[in-house]
Write a protein that holds these residues in place. Sequence first.
Motif, PDB file in Angstrom:
ATOM      1  N   TRP A 138       0.790  -1.232   0.000  1.00 59.14           N
ATOM      2  CA  TRP A 138       0.000   0.000   0.000  1.00 59.14           C
ATOM      3  C   TRP A 138       0.821   1.280   0.000  1.00 59.14           C
ATOM      4  CZ3 TRP A 138      -4.626  -1.107  -1.452  1.00 59.14           C
ATOM      5  CH2 TRP A 138      -5.192  -2.337  -1.113  1.00 59.14           C
ATOM      6  N   GLY A 139       2.135   1.190   0.153  1.00 55.09           N
ATOM      7  CA  GLY A 139       2.959   2.379   0.053  1.00 55.09           C
ATOM      8  C   GLY A 139       2.884   3.266   1.277  1.00 55.09           C
ATOM      9  N   SER A 140       2.943   4.580   1.061  1.00 55.16           N
ATOM     10  CA  SER A 140       3.039   5.557   2.137  1.00 55.16           C
ATOM     11  C   SER A 140       1.835   5.518   3.070  1.00 55.16           C
ATOM     12  CB  SER A 140       3.173   6.962   1.541  1.00 55.16           C
ATOM     13  OG  SER A 140       3.246   7.944   2.546  1.00 55.16           O
ATOM     14  N   GLN A 141       2.105   5.795   4.339  1.00 53.72           N
ATOM     15  CA  GLN A 141       1.149   5.925   5.439  1.00 53.72           C
ATOM     16  C   GLN A 141       0.722   4.612   6.066  1.00 53.72           C
ATOM     17  OE1 GLN A 141      -1.696   8.973   3.639  1.00 53.72           O
ATOM     18  NE2 GLN A 141      -1.317   9.828   5.664  1.00 53.72           N
ATOM     19  N   ALA A 142       1.057   3.484   5.468  1.00 55.52           N
ATOM     20  CA  ALA A 142       0.647   2.195   6.033  1.00 55.52           C
ATOM     21  C   ALA A 142       1.666   1.737   7.078  1.00 55.52           C
ATOM     22  CB  ALA A 142       0.496   1.149   4.936  1.00 55.52           C
ATOM     23  N   ILE A 143       1.832   2.554   8.125  1.00 55.28           N
ATOM     24  CA  ILE A 143       2.756   2.236   9.218  1.00 55.28           C
ATOM     25  C   ILE A 143       1.996   1.603  10.380  1.00 55.28           C
ATOM     26  CG2 ILE A 143       4.264   3.209  10.989  1.00 55.28           C
ATOM     27  CD1 ILE A 143       5.291   5.203   9.023  1.00 55.28           C
ATOM     28  N   GLY A 144       0.989   2.314  10.877  1.00 57.86           N
ATOM     29  CA  GLY A 144       0.199   1.761  11.970  1.00 57.86           C
ATOM     30  C   GLY A 144      -0.732   0.668  11.494  1.00 57.86           C
ATOM     31  N   GLY A 145      -1.318   0.884  10.309  1.00 58.62           N
ATOM     32  CA  GLY A 145      -2.237  -0.103   9.764  1.00 58.62           C
ATOM     33  C   GLY A 145      -2.998   0.438   8.575  1.00 58.62           C
ATOM     34  N   VAL A 146      -3.915  -0.388   8.076  1.00 62.65           N
ATOM     35  CA  VAL A 146      -4.735  -0.057   6.910  1.00 62.65           C
ATOM     36  C   VAL A 146      -6.191  -0.335   7.259  1.00 62.65           C
ATOM     37  CG1 VAL A 146      -5.206  -0.522   4.475  1.00 62.65           C
ATOM     38  CG2 VAL A 146      -2.857  -0.689   5.343  1.00 62.65           C
ATOM     39  N   VAL A 147      -7.060   0.647   6.990  1.00 65.38           N
ATOM     40  CA  VAL A 147      -8.503   0.478   7.176  1.00 65.38           C
ATOM     41  C   VAL A 147      -9.156   0.579   5.803  1.00 65.38           C
ATOM     42  CG1 VAL A 147     -10.594   1.366   8.264  1.00 65.38           C
ATOM     43  CG2 VAL A 147      -8.408   1.485   9.491  1.00 65.38           C
ATOM     44  N   SER A 366       1.172 -28.491   3.466  1.00 66.48           N
ATOM     45  CA  SER A 366      -0.199 -28.242   3.899  1.00 66.48           C
ATOM     46  C   SER A 366      -0.219 -27.500   5.232  1.00 66.48           C
ATOM     47  CB  SER A 366      -0.949 -29.570   4.043  1.00 66.48           C
ATOM     48  OG  SER A 366      -2.256 -29.352   4.509  1.00 66.48           O
ATOM     49  N   GLY A 367      -0.954 -26.394   5.255  1.00 66.57           N
ATOM     50  CA  GLY A 367      -1.101 -25.618   6.481  1.00 66.57           C
ATOM     51  C   GLY A 367      -0.072 -24.528   6.663  1.00 66.57           C
ATOM     52  N   LEU A 368       0.933 -24.438   5.808  1.00 65.70           N
ATOM     53  CA  LEU A 368       1.987 -23.434   5.957  1.00 65.70           C
ATOM     54  C   LEU A 368       1.985 -22.498   4.752  1.00 65.70           C
ATOM     55  CD1 LEU A 368       4.488 -22.261   7.398  1.00 65.70           C
ATOM     56  CD2 LEU A 368       5.872 -23.930   6.120  1.00 65.70           C
ATOM     57  N   THR A 369       1.941 -21.192   4.998  1.00 64.99           N
ATOM     58  CA  THR A 369       2.029 -20.184   3.949  1.00 64.99           C
ATOM     59  C   THR A 369       3.102 -19.171   4.322  1.00 64.99           C
ATOM     60  OG1 THR A 369      -0.337 -20.390   3.482  1.00 64.99           O
ATOM     61  CG2 THR A 369       0.787 -18.471   2.597  1.00 64.99           C
ATOM     62  N   LEU A 370       4.039 -18.946   3.407  1.00 66.64           N
ATOM     63  CA  LEU A 370       5.129 -17.991   3.599  1.00 66.64           C
ATOM     64  C   LEU A 370       4.992 -16.882   2.565  1.00 66.64           C
ATOM     65  CD1 LEU A 370       8.070 -20.542   3.978  1.00 66.64           C
ATOM     66  CD2 LEU A 370       6.733 -19.484   5.814  1.00 66.64           C
ATOM     67  N   THR A 371       5.138 -15.637   2.997  1.00 68.10           N
ATOM     68  CA  THR A 371       4.988 -14.485   2.116  1.00 68.10           C
ATOM     69  C   THR A 371       6.172 -13.546   2.296  1.00 68.10           C
ATOM     70  OG1 THR A 371       2.575 -14.602   2.296  1.00 68.10           O
ATOM     71  CG2 THR A 371       3.505 -12.550   1.478  1.00 68.10           C
ATOM     72  N   ALA A 372       6.720 -13.060   1.174  1.00 67.90           N
ATOM     73  CA  ALA A 372       7.811 -12.092   1.227  1.00 67.90           C
ATOM     74  C   ALA A 372       7.650 -11.113   0.076  1.00 67.90           C
ATOM     75  CB  ALA A 372       9.165 -12.787   1.148  1.00 67.90           C
ATOM     76  N   GLY A 373       7.987  -9.833   0.321  1.00 68.11           N
ATOM     77  CA  GLY A 373       7.812  -8.839  -0.727  1.00 68.11           C
ATOM     78  C   GLY A 373       8.741  -7.654  -0.572  1.00 68.11           C
ATOM     79  N   VAL A 374       8.831  -6.863  -1.646  1.00 69.75           N
ATOM     80  CA  VAL A 374       9.663  -5.666  -1.669  1.00 69.75           C
ATOM     81  C   VAL A 374       8.959  -4.603  -2.507  1.00 69.75           C
ATOM     82  CG1 VAL A 374      10.979  -6.497  -3.664  1.00 69.75           C
ATOM     83  CG2 VAL A 374      11.957  -4.726  -2.165  1.00 69.75           C
ATOM     84  N   ARG A 375       9.158  -3.362  -2.145  1.00 70.42           N
ATOM     85  CA  ARG A 375       8.562  -2.238  -2.863  1.00 70.42           C
ATOM     86  C   ARG A 375       9.583  -1.111  -2.979  1.00 70.42           C
ATOM     87  NH1 ARG A 375       3.100  -0.295  -3.239  1.00 70.42           N
ATOM     88  NH2 ARG A 375       3.018   1.921  -3.819  1.00 70.42           N
ATOM     89  N   HIS A 376       9.495  -0.379  -4.091  1.00 75.41           N
ATOM     90  CA  HIS A 376      10.337   0.806  -4.248  1.00 75.41           C
ATOM     91  C   HIS A 376       9.491   1.948  -4.794  1.00 75.41           C
ATOM     92  CE1 HIS A 376      14.056   3.032  -4.477  1.00 75.41           C
ATOM     93  NE2 HIS A 376      13.761   3.419  -5.703  1.00 75.41           N
ATOM     94  N   GLU A 409       7.759  -3.555   7.239  1.00 77.03           N
ATOM     95  CA  GLU A 409       8.284  -2.200   7.233  1.00 77.03           C
ATOM     96  C   GLU A 409       7.225  -1.256   6.696  1.00 77.03           C
ATOM     97  OE1 GLU A 409      12.975  -3.393   6.469  1.00 77.03           O
ATOM     98  OE2 GLU A 409      11.894  -2.185   4.981  1.00 77.03           O
ATOM     99  N   GLY A 410       7.228  -0.051   7.209  1.00 77.37           N
ATOM    100  CA  GLY A 410       6.286   0.956   6.739  1.00 77.37           C
ATOM    101  C   GLY A 410       6.977   2.292   6.610  1.00 77.37           C
ATOM    102  N   PHE A 411       6.392   3.158   5.817  1.00 73.91           N
ATOM    103  CA  PHE A 411       6.939   4.512   5.711  1.00 73.91           C
ATOM    104  C   PHE A 411       5.802   5.488   5.449  1.00 73.91           C
ATOM    105  CE2 PHE A 411       6.606   3.525   1.253  1.00 73.91           C
ATOM    106  CZ  PHE A 411       6.459   4.749   0.602  1.00 73.91           C
TER     107      PHE A 411
END
Length: 615
Positions: A138-147, A366-376, A409-411
């Motif tokens: 979601w980019g900027s402002q998603a530090i505390g959370g997303v509504v 089965s039962g395990l999901t791993l997620t990893a990502g990067v943004r610029h 991480e958030g910014f």
Amino acid sequence: MTWLKTTAAALAMLPFSAFAQTAEDEIVVTASGFTQPRSETGQAIDIVDRDRLDQLQSASIAEALQTVPGVRIATRGGLGSQSSAFIRGGSSAQTLVLIDGVRINDLSSPNGAFDFGALMTGNIGRVEILRGPNSVIWGSQAIGGVVNVQSIAPVTGLEGRMGAEYGAYDTKRLNANLAGSSGALEGSVGGSFVNSDGISALAGGTERDGYDNLTGNARLKIKISDSLSFDFRSYYNRATVAYDTAFGLGANGLPVSRNRQFVGYVGANIDLLDGRLQNRIAYTRTDIKRISTDPVVFSFNNFNVRGAIDRAELHMAFDLNDALTFVAGAEYERSFASTSFEGAAPDIARNDVASGFAQMILRPLSGLTLTAGVRHDIYDDYGGQTTFGGNAAFTPNNGRTMFRATYGEGFRAPTLTEGQPPYGNLNLKPETARNFDLGVEHQLLGNKAQIFATYFNRRSNDLIAFSSVTGQSENIDKVTSKGLEAGVNLTPIDNFNIQASYTRVDAINRSTGGNFGKRQTLRPQHSASLTADWQTPFGLSVGSSIYWIGDSFDDVANTVRLNSYALFGLRASMPLTDALELYSRIDNLLGADYTVVAGYNSFGRNATMGVRAKF
């Protein structure tokens, strides 16, 4: 960590001999931007749907968010007054708000925070709350959370909803919505109206600060083929709120703010390779305008501000196979803000940002999901920002127990006011945060009970604050926020549900200087909620809510203490026919005298009655 051990021990002693409500594996969108089962993400996500809004009889989204662990709402006065959401001790500027998937944070405000005061529940179908950073998606402002607030979605066939209620302070509410589908078309359209005499926003006032709100929403989806559809969404809100401020005549002042919010979305959905490759192309528009007038000249209450965001985005999700999904996106955003005080020529600022992100979702067993990502992200006024994130979700027993772990991480990029002349600092850096969560959910007693607990720890750096030394914004603040969210859902007997949650947040100033070690303003260390609802055998439903907010401070030096308080409410509803229902509620039943924000009023005991219909 003594407090964490003590709280965990207390949870272990809860009366789990009772039965509880089983949590379904709901579908969420805030984790990846595409639909996925909640069991496949390690992020902490809560959902408040239309049935829950009706059950709570929440008049505003801010009221409904009080039941969500980790979320604190601060309202400056009565209905429609400025309302800020603090998630896990983060500032209101660090909460990203979406309406039907479109950013609606207010660029015309100095810190870009969203004001929840105008967001009523009339035609809202669902609210999804992600707690913790997720700037990868979601980019900027998603530090505390997303509504993510969603209007009522189209349904199969035809469905209509209508409601009307009347309550204290001469408050009137009307809402109606029509949703349905036919052939290649599906859509939803609705509107709501709120009018209230209100209360004096500032304590000690004798005049009432009234409120008017008119809202419209519309969604249309056109299915061209099995692989191609077009999506149109819009949301419009026009509100007029009288308010008080120390800049003018104080509690009996007469400033009025006329606010307008518009959100538009035009998109195309293209599914290829038998639906394994989902593509979404969209253009979105956010336009916010606020005009404030005050009979007192040069009170800083006469202003005309506007903020707008134009955004183009291409998002893709590719299921390579059952075990691996790739999510990626490219976005371009152009923002604009105009500010004029006391009739002066407007100050205008603009900014462009280009962004790209990629995320991998891996299901190795089965039962395990791993997620990893990067943004610029590349901003034309201060440069680039790279963000990483990852999470894991694991169930060893087909969902009865869920373990979740998240590193995020958030910014938050400097707003146009903070980062550009005449008031801004061109040398500002973005606020950044690093957060990790560890959580567990467990269902027991025949999958009729659920308990949950999540520990979180976030460090925020380069927070932007105004410096009296330089006369502009500077990266001078550091904050740590750690704590625990815990709760239980119980169903002792059929049609009787109890939901309880507790949150501890230690949001501490770590900036050098005299306020080191002080608690952040308006962040109570302890808070809890308890709701109980019973549907009787003869149709009558009764319920109650208790919200307890611990003490907090309303200044950075922690000299202005706000005492703890508890609010108790009762509600009831009775169906007259299969389509028609009467309901009523009493809020603050015990008449608690409490302060949410120093110097501002809050509601005393008040009652509401209404009727709603559905066909």
